[in-house]
Design a protein around this motif. Structure first.
Motif, short mmCIF file in Angstrom:
data_model
loop_
_atom_site.label_atom_id
_atom_site.label_comp_id
_atom_site.label_asym_id
_atom_site.label_seq_id
_atom_site.Cartn_x
_atom_site.Cartn_y
_atom_site.Cartn_z
N LYS A 259 0.83 -1.21 0.00
CA LYS A 259 0.00 0.00 0.00
C LYS A 259 0.86 1.26 0.00
N ASP A 260 2.07 1.17 0.57
CA ASP A 260 3.05 2.25 0.39
C ASP A 260 3.33 2.45 -1.10
N GLN A 261 3.52 1.35 -1.80
CA GLN A 261 3.82 1.41 -3.23
C GLN A 261 2.67 2.07 -4.00
N VAL A 262 1.44 1.72 -3.63
CA VAL A 262 0.27 2.33 -4.28
C VAL A 262 0.27 3.84 -4.06
N LEU A 263 0.55 4.25 -2.82
CA LEU A 263 0.55 5.69 -2.52
C LEU A 263 1.65 6.41 -3.30
N ALA A 264 2.82 5.76 -3.42
CA ALA A 264 3.90 6.35 -4.21
C ALA A 264 3.49 6.48 -5.68
N LEU A 265 2.78 5.47 -6.20
CA LEU A 265 2.27 5.54 -7.57
C LEU A 265 1.26 6.68 -7.73
N LYS A 266 0.41 6.85 -6.74
CA LYS A 266 -0.56 7.95 -6.79
C LYS A 266 0.17 9.30 -6.76
N TRP A 267 1.23 9.37 -5.96
CA TRP A 267 2.04 10.60 -5.90
C TRP A 267 2.60 10.90 -7.28
N VAL A 268 3.11 9.89 -7.96
CA VAL A 268 3.66 10.08 -9.30
C VAL A 268 2.58 10.56 -10.26
N ASN A 269 1.42 9.93 -10.22
CA ASN A 269 0.33 10.35 -11.10
C ASN A 269 -0.08 11.79 -10.86
N GLN A 270 0.06 12.23 -9.63
CA GLN A 270 -0.38 13.58 -9.27
C GLN A 270 0.67 14.64 -9.52
N TYR A 271 1.96 14.29 -9.30
CA TYR A 271 2.98 15.34 -9.26
C TYR A 271 4.11 15.19 -10.28
N ILE A 272 4.18 14.08 -10.99
CA ILE A 272 5.35 13.87 -11.86
C ILE A 272 5.38 14.87 -13.01
N LYS A 273 4.25 15.44 -13.37
CA LYS A 273 4.23 16.43 -14.46
C LYS A 273 5.07 17.66 -14.11
N TYR A 274 5.23 17.94 -12.83
CA TYR A 274 6.04 19.09 -12.42
C TYR A 274 7.54 18.83 -12.59
N PHE A 275 7.90 17.57 -12.83
CA PHE A 275 9.31 17.20 -13.02
C PHE A 275 9.59 16.80 -14.47
N GLY A 276 8.64 17.05 -15.36
CA GLY A 276 8.86 16.72 -16.77
C GLY A 276 8.39 15.34 -17.16
N GLY A 277 7.61 14.68 -16.32
CA GLY A 277 7.11 13.35 -16.63
C GLY A 277 5.66 13.35 -17.06
N ASP A 278 5.29 12.36 -17.86
CA ASP A 278 3.93 12.21 -18.35
C ASP A 278 3.22 11.16 -17.50
N PRO A 279 2.22 11.54 -16.68
CA PRO A 279 1.56 10.57 -15.81
C PRO A 279 0.78 9.50 -16.55
N SER A 280 0.52 9.69 -17.84
CA SER A 280 -0.18 8.68 -18.63
C SER A 280 0.79 7.66 -19.23
N LYS A 281 2.09 7.84 -18.98
CA LYS A 281 3.10 6.95 -19.56
C LYS A 281 4.03 6.40 -18.47
N VAL A 282 3.41 5.83 -17.45
CA VAL A 282 4.17 5.27 -16.33
C VAL A 282 4.33 3.76 -16.53
N THR A 283 5.56 3.28 -16.50
CA THR A 283 5.85 1.84 -16.53
C THR A 283 6.46 1.46 -15.19
N ILE A 284 5.88 0.47 -14.52
CA ILE A 284 6.45 -0.02 -13.28
C ILE A 284 7.40 -1.16 -13.58
N PHE A 285 8.50 -1.24 -12.84
CA PHE A 285 9.41 -2.37 -13.01
C PHE A 285 10.11 -2.65 -11.70
N GLY A 286 10.48 -3.91 -11.52
CA GLY A 286 11.13 -4.30 -10.27
C GLY A 286 11.80 -5.65 -10.41
#
Length: 436
Positions: free
Chosen positions: A171-198
């Motif tokens: 659930k930490d990981q989910v919240l981090a993903l939500k953070w990315v969807n919400q704020y990554i655009k301010y760092f030059g990222g496209d929230p519609s083009k997120v690939t998870i990997f591990g």
């Protein structure tokens, strides 16, 4: 040797330039660093940004809470604390560890985003730049996100009910993903083009996100490296047992009185973190358990939760995949041959594994649910397949192949097979290494 290591660090690590860089988020301002790769590509790093409130007090073992806004400027020029580990002595460990890192070659852009989840068997791991640095990827025009999630009992303790349903680390990981969807655009990222990997437990985590309703819509593709949620070590069958065992190592004299979920939770919620850490290390060091977890799940690992609001996953992986109950996205997954080769460096552990394989039915997976009268035959067939009839003690390569298949290869292949059953054709890779 010292000069060689320093040379490699300087070459691979790139340079930190003089300029600070500021990004204004709805939460507040963050200050990062301007850096460059060894090839001279400029990029910007923001490290140690909190994406959740401190998971302490009443938030220990519980669902993470989004970070509230802050006044002034958050210094994101250095890594934050890592989460408490079960079995190593890495410095800078803390319960206050839910930090996210962003590395980007362009602030004003719309770049694809790679969201990395570290491995470590769900009992250790951290998003340290020394291990998961951004320099290579900064040459490829992508934004890289790494982050910390809770591991060990802090992230995967479960009482099997509403008190501590489990999977706090996921659930930490989910919240981090939500953070990315919400704020990554301010760092030059496209929230519609997120690939998870591990990798390893990170790969298994990606597999869980593919099936979790909480993660749906937060990413468009996934890469699973040497681990899936079908891996035998990737889920815990008896979480209450390990919760009580932890208390047994902390308060042996009064162990018997902690016989309900409420008593287990109340005791562990108020216990000093250093007591939990010491007991966690003792669990990991117990010889009879160190090996067993590979077959029956890491001590503190994902669980299938009971049905309740906010459950991360309730349906077993095989059932969900077989029924097509997962998010249909492009998936790349695979493994490396002889994954278990590193265990050959530990002769004591290797001999213990050989002894267990020879004298017990450990080579017959519990999840096969084999009848007792059939186990001798199954055990003999498994040994024959991997050692061509030789004894395990006379064929260490056979042991490596068996454990590599058991822990990694077979779960990857079955995961891919079940995906393909629903016309979700995965991209399957195999890295081959010649070590013998």
């Amino acid at each position: 040797m010292t000069y060689l290591i320093l040379f490699l660090v300087l070459c691979l690590g790139g340079n930190i330039l003089a300029e600070d860089v500021l990004v204004q988020l709805p939460l507040g301002t963050v200050k990062g660093l301007t850096r460059s790769t060894a090839k001279g590509t400029t990029f910007y790093s923001f490290q140690g940004i909190p994406y959740a409130e401190k998971p302490i007090g009443d938030l220990r073992f519980q669902v993470p809470v989004s970070k509230s806004s802050w006044n002034g400027t958050w210094d994101a020029s250095k890594e934050g604390s890592i989460c408490n580990q079960m079995n190593n002595e890495r410095p800078n460990q803390s319960e206050d560890c839910l930090f996210i890192n962003v590395f980007t070659p362009k602030i004003n852009a719309n770049l694809p985003v790679l969201f990395f989840i570290y491995g470590g068997g769900f009992i250790e791991g951290a998003s340290l730049e020394a291990y998961y640095g951004p320099h290579f990827l900064m040459e490829e025009g992508v934004v890289l996100v790494t982050f910390n999630y809770r591991v060990g009992p802090y992230g995967f303790l479960s009482t099997g009910d509403d008190l501590v349903p489990g999977n706090a680390g996921l659930k930490d990981q989910v919240l981090a993903l939500k953070w990315v969807n919400q704020y990554i655009k301010y760092f030059g990222g496209d929230p519609s083009k997120v690939t998870i990997f591990g990798q390893s437990a990170g790969g298994a985590s990606c597999a869980y996100h593919i099936m979790s309703p909480l993660s749906k819509g937060l990413f468009r593709a996934a890469i699973l490296l040497s681990g899936t949620s079908l891996s035998p070590w990737a889920y815990q069958r008896n979480p209450q047992k390990w919760s009580r065992n932890l208390i047994n190592l902390m308060d042996n004299e009064n162990y018997e009185k902690y016989n309900t979920s409420q008593k287990i939770y109340e005791y562990l919620k108020q216990a000093p973190a250093e007591f939990i850490n010491k007991a966690s290390l003792k669990v990991q060091e117990q010889d009879q358990y160190k090996y067993l977890q590979l077959f029956q799940g890491f001590f503190f690992a994902p669980v299938y939760e009971h049905e309740h609001d906010g459950a991360f996953i309730t349906k077993p992986t095989y059932e969900a995949l077989d029924q097509g109950d997962f998010t249909k996205i492009p998936i790349l997954l695979g493994a490396t041959s002889e994954e278990y080769y590193f265990y050959l460096d530990d002769k004591e552990n290797l001999n213990h594994i050989i002894e267990r394989l020879t004298e017990s039915y450990d080579s017959v997976p519990d999840d096969m649910h084999a009848l007792d009268e059939n186990k001798d035959k199954i055990k003999a067939e498994i040994m024959k397949f991997h050692t061509f009839g030789a004894k395990y003690a006379d064929n260490s390569r056979g042991v490596v192949k068996l454990m590599s298949d058991h822990d990694f290869a077979k779960s990857v292949l079955k995961f891919a097979e079940l995906l393909a059953k629903h016309s979700q054709n995965p991209y399957l890779y195999h890295f081959h290494t010649k070590v013998f």
